[in-house]
Scaffold this active site. Structure first.
Site, PDB file in Angstrom:
ATOM      1  N   GLU A 175      61.201  41.057 -14.732  1.00 45.82           N
ATOM      2  CA  GLU A 175      61.341  42.523 -14.687  1.00 45.82           C
ATOM      3  C   GLU A 175      62.688  42.927 -14.090  1.00 45.82           C
ATOM      4  OE1 GLU A 175      59.306  44.651 -16.035  1.00 45.82           O
ATOM      5  OE2 GLU A 175      57.294  43.788 -16.075  1.00 45.82           O
ATOM      6  N   ARG A 216      39.173  63.970  -7.886  1.00 45.96           N
ATOM      7  CA  ARG A 216      40.237  64.512  -8.773  1.00 45.96           C
ATOM      8  C   ARG A 216      41.636  64.298  -8.207  1.00 45.96           C
ATOM      9  NH1 ARG A 216      36.542  68.846  -9.637  1.00 45.96           N
ATOM     10  NH2 ARG A 216      35.426  68.465 -11.579  1.00 45.96           N
ATOM     11  N   LYS A 271      64.939  52.422 -11.971  1.00 44.28           N
ATOM     12  CA  LYS A 271      63.638  52.920 -12.413  1.00 44.28           C
ATOM     13  C   LYS A 271      63.438  54.357 -11.968  1.00 44.28           C
ATOM     14  CE  LYS A 271      58.902  52.228 -13.208  1.00 44.28           C
ATOM     15  NZ  LYS A 271      57.803  51.340 -13.409  1.00 44.28           N
ATOM     16  N   ASN A 276      59.950  49.358 -21.317  1.00 49.35           N
ATOM     17  CA  ASN A 276      59.058  48.418 -21.990  1.00 49.35           C
ATOM     18  C   ASN A 276      59.819  47.366 -22.781  1.00 49.35           C
ATOM     19  OD1 ASN A 276      56.651  49.638 -21.106  1.00 49.35           O
ATOM     20  ND2 ASN A 276      56.904  51.245 -22.631  1.00 49.35           N
ATOM     21  N   LYS A 336      52.612  54.948 -12.931  1.00 46.02           N
ATOM     22  CA  LYS A 336      51.694  54.474 -13.980  1.00 46.02           C
ATOM     23  C   LYS A 336      50.567  53.718 -13.300  1.00 46.02           C
ATOM     24  CE  LYS A 336      54.377  54.052 -18.189  1.00 46.02           C
ATOM     25  NZ  LYS A 336      54.917  53.100 -19.179  1.00 46.02           N
ATOM     26  N   HIS A 386      53.174  41.682 -24.211  1.00 44.82           N
ATOM     27  CA  HIS A 386      51.747  42.021 -24.153  1.00 44.82           C
ATOM     28  C   HIS A 386      50.950  41.248 -25.201  1.00 44.82           C
ATOM     29  CE1 HIS A 386      52.170  46.135 -21.887  1.00 44.82           C
ATOM     30  NE2 HIS A 386      52.273  45.091 -21.096  1.00 44.82           N
ATOM     31  N   ARG A 405      61.808  56.697 -20.878  1.00 49.45           N
ATOM     32  CA  ARG A 405      61.004  55.756 -20.090  1.00 49.45           C
ATOM     33  C   ARG A 405      60.512  54.575 -20.921  1.00 49.45           C
ATOM     34  NH1 ARG A 405      56.640  56.917 -15.227  1.00 49.45           N
ATOM     35  NH2 ARG A 405      56.195  54.714 -14.876  1.00 49.45           N
ATOM     36  N   HIS A 451      52.454  37.847 -16.398  1.00 50.68           N
ATOM     37  CA  HIS A 451      53.003  39.048 -17.042  1.00 50.68           C
ATOM     38  C   HIS A 451      54.536  39.021 -17.104  1.00 50.68           C
ATOM     39  CE1 HIS A 451      53.685  43.132 -18.282  1.00 50.68           C
ATOM     40  NE2 HIS A 451      54.377  43.374 -17.177  1.00 50.68           N
ATOM     41  N   GLU A 469      56.923  59.470 -20.070  1.00 50.06           N
ATOM     42  CA  GLU A 469      57.312  58.621 -21.209  1.00 50.06           C
ATOM     43  C   GLU A 469      57.306  59.376 -22.542  1.00 50.06           C
ATOM     44  OE1 GLU A 469      56.134  54.503 -20.799  1.00 50.06           O
ATOM     45  OE2 GLU A 469      56.117  54.313 -22.968  1.00 50.06           O
ATOM     46  N   HIS A 482      58.178  44.151 -23.731  1.00 49.32           N
ATOM     47  CA  HIS A 482      56.741  44.277 -23.484  1.00 49.32           C
ATOM     48  C   HIS A 482      55.893  44.236 -24.758  1.00 49.32           C
ATOM     49  CE1 HIS A 482      58.040  45.173 -19.458  1.00 49.32           C
ATOM     50  NE2 HIS A 482      56.804  45.377 -19.035  1.00 49.32           N
TER      51      HIS A 482
HETATM   52  N1  GLY Z   1      56.409  49.514 -16.283  1.00 43.06           N
HETATM   53  C1  GLY Z   1      56.913  50.472 -17.193  1.00 43.06           C
HETATM   54  C2  GLY Z   1      56.918  51.852 -16.674  1.00 43.06           C
HETATM   55  O1  GLY Z   1      56.625  52.066 -15.519  1.00 43.06           O
HETATM   56  O2  GLY Z   1      57.199  52.774 -17.393  1.00 43.06           O
END
Ligand code: GLY
Length: 369
Positions: free
Chosen positions: A189, A125, A230, A248, A147, A255, A244, A269, A240, A251
């Protein structure tokens, strides 16, 4: 040439941590990690490429501080971010008798960081983990912010958890071993940060980014500035709920293109993100949100860096526009079935919109072929 690491703090209450950025941090990993340990041992998970290049150095640095380590080496590549390798990783950590108060080290690029972070989130956990990102992409994005997760045949990153690392060690000198293509892919990025929220940084990149590969001082600034942006966003919106989502940018398109190319070497990517950023700015201009100058500047900069910037730059056949739009429908930003895009009112002025009309989207895709 610089040598002192820069520290960016991520002030998330009881989950706060430092991101250390500088050359040579792998050789200092023992002394950096030692203060976190309750007993002098760690479990490292890495991939075959990174193990071959850097694992002995990391283990020697740990040993020099009296820290024992065992390592699991997984195959390199996006396919590793899957249930079978997650199972293998978790079972190995249990075999190593990793306890709740121990530290797991994720040593590699975004794939390893996401997979190992997720394994750490669900093992007993939740155990603590340290990120030692070895790609530009992982250093400026995926190792920071918590993430974690794996891919599903339904789409990328659809299974996962928020689990913050306890420390991030971004050794910028390690990026020297990346191929020019991998280095540049991560640059997608970096450019994203300027494009989403900092026009001055984008201008700085226009002037300096072509020298990032050769100049460690410039590289350290680019990584530290990206990480600081960031960290700010993640601190204000860890899970998010709002801001946040700006991370993206590029993205939703990216994606879908990655999925359409089978997550293969046809499109890395960060390359997908670069093409996606150019498409997002094109879409914004067509919707009258920003001037035509903005997408032209994005395209010109990406081209000058030698990156793919349009769909026509992706080798091989792609599904038709309707199929690409259907792939976008699996994006995590879809709400009540409506696609949400990160759009821009100009360079550095991104926002989230669900107002994109299907015919405008189709026109952007058609013209990018
Ligand atoms: N890579 C996008 C984020 O960490 O929110």
């Amino acid at each position: 040439m610089t040598s002192d690491p820069v520290t960016v703090h991520v002030p998330l209450d009881d989950r706060a941590y430092d991101v250390r950025i500088g050359p040579g941090l792998i050789d200092r990993a023992g002394s950096e990690i030692a203060p976190l340990l309750r007993r002098p041992r760690v479990a490292i998970v890495t991939d075959e490429t990174v193990a071959g290049l850097h694992l002995p150095r990391l283990q020697a640095a740990l040993k020099a501080e009296g820290i024992a380590s065992e390592a699991l080496t997984l195959p390199a590549g996006e396919a590793t971010k899957s249930w079978p390798h997650l199972t293998a990783c978790v079972e190995w950590l249990l075999e190593q008798r990793v306890e709740r108060r121990d530290i797991v080290v994720a040593f590699g690029g975004g794939v390893i960081g996401d997979l190992v972070g997720f394994a750490a989130a669900i093992l007993r956990r939740g155990v603590r983990f340290v990120q030692i990102p070895t790609t530009l992409l992982a250093q400026v994005d995926s190792s920071v912010g918590g993430k974690t997760g794996i891919n599903s045949p339904h789409g990328k990153n659809l299974i996962g958890a928020f689990h913050q690392p306890s420390l991030v060690l971004a050794d910028i000198a390690v990026l020297d071993t990346l191929s020019p293509r991998d280095f540049l892919a991560g640059y997608g990025e970096v450019a994203k940060y300027g494009l989403l929220g900092d026009a001055d940084f984008f201008e700085w990149l226009e002037a300096n980014a072509p020298r990032l590969r050769d100049d460690l001082t410039l590289r350290q600034h680019a990584v530290a500035h990206s990480v600081a942006m960031k960290a700010g966003i993640v601190t204000r919106d860890e899970t998010e709920q709002g801001e946040r989502a700006l991370l993206n940018l590029g993205h939703t398109f990216g994606h879908a293109l990655e999925s359409a190319t089978g997550y293969s070497s046809r499109l890395l990517h960060g390359e997908g993100v670069a093409v996606g950023c150019a498409l997002a700015f094109d879409l914004s201009a067509r919707m009258g949100l920003c001037s035509q100058e903005a997408p032209s500047r994005v395209l010109e900069h990406l081209r000058r860096m030698g990156m793919p910037a349009a769909i026509r730059d992706i080798p091989g056949d792609l599904p038709d526009d309707a199929a690409l739009i259907a792939l976008m429908g699996q994006d995590k930003k879809v709400v009540d079935g409506r696609l949400r895009f990160v759009l821009a009112r100009g360079i550095g002025e991104a926002f989230v919109s669900d107002e994109v009309q299907p015919d405008t989207l189709a026109a952007v895709l058609r013209d990018a072929r």
